[in-house]
Design a protein around this motif. Sequence first.
Motif, mmCIF file in Angstrom:
data_model
loop_
_atom_site.group_PDB
_atom_site.id
_atom_site.type_symbol
_atom_site.label_atom_id
_atom_site.label_comp_id
_atom_site.label_asym_id
_atom_site.label_seq_id
_atom_site.Cartn_x
_atom_site.Cartn_y
_atom_site.Cartn_z
ATOM 1 N N ALA A 159 -22.382 8.712 34.336
ATOM 2 C CA ALA A 159 -24.034 9.718 33.365
ATOM 3 C C ALA A 159 -25.631 9.246 33.793
ATOM 4 O O ALA A 159 -25.862 10.291 33.979
ATOM 5 C CB ALA A 159 -24.144 9.015 31.355
ATOM 6 N N GLN A 160 -25.215 8.209 34.878
ATOM 7 C CA GLN A 160 -26.531 8.112 35.775
ATOM 8 C C GLN A 160 -26.081 9.299 36.672
ATOM 9 O O GLN A 160 -27.018 10.056 36.618
ATOM 10 C CB GLN A 160 -26.385 6.692 36.586
ATOM 11 N N SER A 161 -25.045 9.537 37.067
ATOM 12 C CA SER A 161 -25.596 10.818 37.973
ATOM 13 C C SER A 161 -25.316 12.622 37.389
ATOM 14 O O SER A 161 -25.527 12.920 38.282
ATOM 15 C CB SER A 161 -24.163 11.075 39.233
ATOM 16 N N ASP A 162 -24.932 12.655 36.606
ATOM 17 C CA ASP A 162 -24.194 13.962 35.779
ATOM 18 C C ASP A 162 -24.046 13.588 34.213
ATOM 19 O O ASP A 162 -23.156 13.285 33.698
ATOM 20 C CB ASP A 162 -22.398 14.336 36.611
ATOM 21 N N ALA A 164 -24.484 15.532 31.617
ATOM 22 C CA ALA A 164 -23.063 16.090 30.716
ATOM 23 C C ALA A 164 -21.916 16.138 30.970
ATOM 24 O O ALA A 164 -21.218 15.866 30.058
ATOM 25 C CB ALA A 164 -23.394 17.524 31.572
ATOM 26 N N GLU A 165 -21.341 15.409 32.306
ATOM 27 C CA GLU A 165 -20.076 14.567 32.243
ATOM 28 C C GLU A 165 -20.334 13.523 31.464
ATOM 29 O O GLU A 165 -18.712 12.977 31.440
ATOM 30 C CB GLU A 165 -20.057 14.336 34.193
ATOM 31 N N GLY A 166 -21.265 12.718 31.691
ATOM 32 C CA GLY A 166 -21.828 11.669 31.126
ATOM 33 C C GLY A 166 -20.982 11.319 29.448
ATOM 34 O O GLY A 166 -20.420 10.808 29.267
ATOM 35 N N HIS A 167 -21.696 12.430 29.090
ATOM 36 C CA HIS A 167 -21.782 12.345 27.704
ATOM 37 C C HIS A 167 -20.456 12.845 27.189
ATOM 38 O O HIS A 167 -19.515 12.893 25.872
ATOM 39 C CB HIS A 167 -22.135 14.125 27.168
ATOM 40 N N TYR A 168 -19.367 13.986 28.544
ATOM 41 C CA TYR A 168 -17.928 14.463 27.973
ATOM 42 C C TYR A 168 -17.209 13.218 28.121
ATOM 43 O O TYR A 168 -16.139 12.624 27.644
ATOM 44 C CB TYR A 168 -17.773 15.539 29.398
#
Length: 283
Positions: A159-162, A164-168
């Motif tokens: 989540a720190q770097s992306d 949207a990907e962190g939510h996924y």
Amino acid sequence: MRWMVLAIFACSVAVAATAPEWDQAHDLYQRTEYQRSLAVLLPLQQRDAATLQLIGQNYFMLAEYKKATEFLEKAVALEPNHPQSLLWLGRAFGRRAETSGPFTAPGYAHKARQMFERSVALDPSNKDATGDLLDFYLTAPGFLGGGLHKAQELVARIAQSDPAEGHYAQAQLDDRRKEYTAAEEHLRRAAELAPRQVGRLLDLANYVSKRGRIKESDALFEQAMRMAPDNPKVLFERADAYIKERRNLEEARALLERYLHSPLTPSDPPRERAEALLKKTGS
């Protein structure tokens, strides 16, 4: 003088990795022509790490996991800190764990986790590597190095770097915990944060379909089709959803036929999966 030797070696690797044969084989690989790619690579006498990795990837895509492991181990031996080689070696060990007997599977699974962790440590921004490691943490038992607490820590790093990907990633963890409403909300948030990524809509469409909300799922698939009408993943995922729901089989058949005539890449579902689904439509 040691730095000079290293510099010469690095240059030789770069030259070998961009040789015409490698370029040709890589192009064939990207078009999912794995046997033809191997036919170009295997006769080569000089094999650098990039060549060995590509051979291993071809064997992996052909489900020849033992051969894939052998070549990928050689690639890692030449370049121990190459994140992609480590990732693919982890994948090969993972498949061998899935397809082995109870006595050998744990050893392969342990090696898979080690390779994924090394790959992520070297390149934390690699979504493929973090995704594979997260999947391992979510599914592997604790004695093999899995665990939801490890997954949660990795989700926070993703989540720190992306975002949207962190939510996924959080949605995958919530689903594993059977917190389905929270998982769905995170998938929605991922789609909101990355409105141009059609894969986010597909994730949400599949999830609400799994929860029995067919009309909402259809609306999301329609939105994805408008966004990327020729995207092979959109064609495949919508057909797969129809077949799982046992409805619209004629449309599913048409979608799969379009899929099979699309220019596929290694990141798309294999042709064999589409052909197997096509049989379920009664064609």
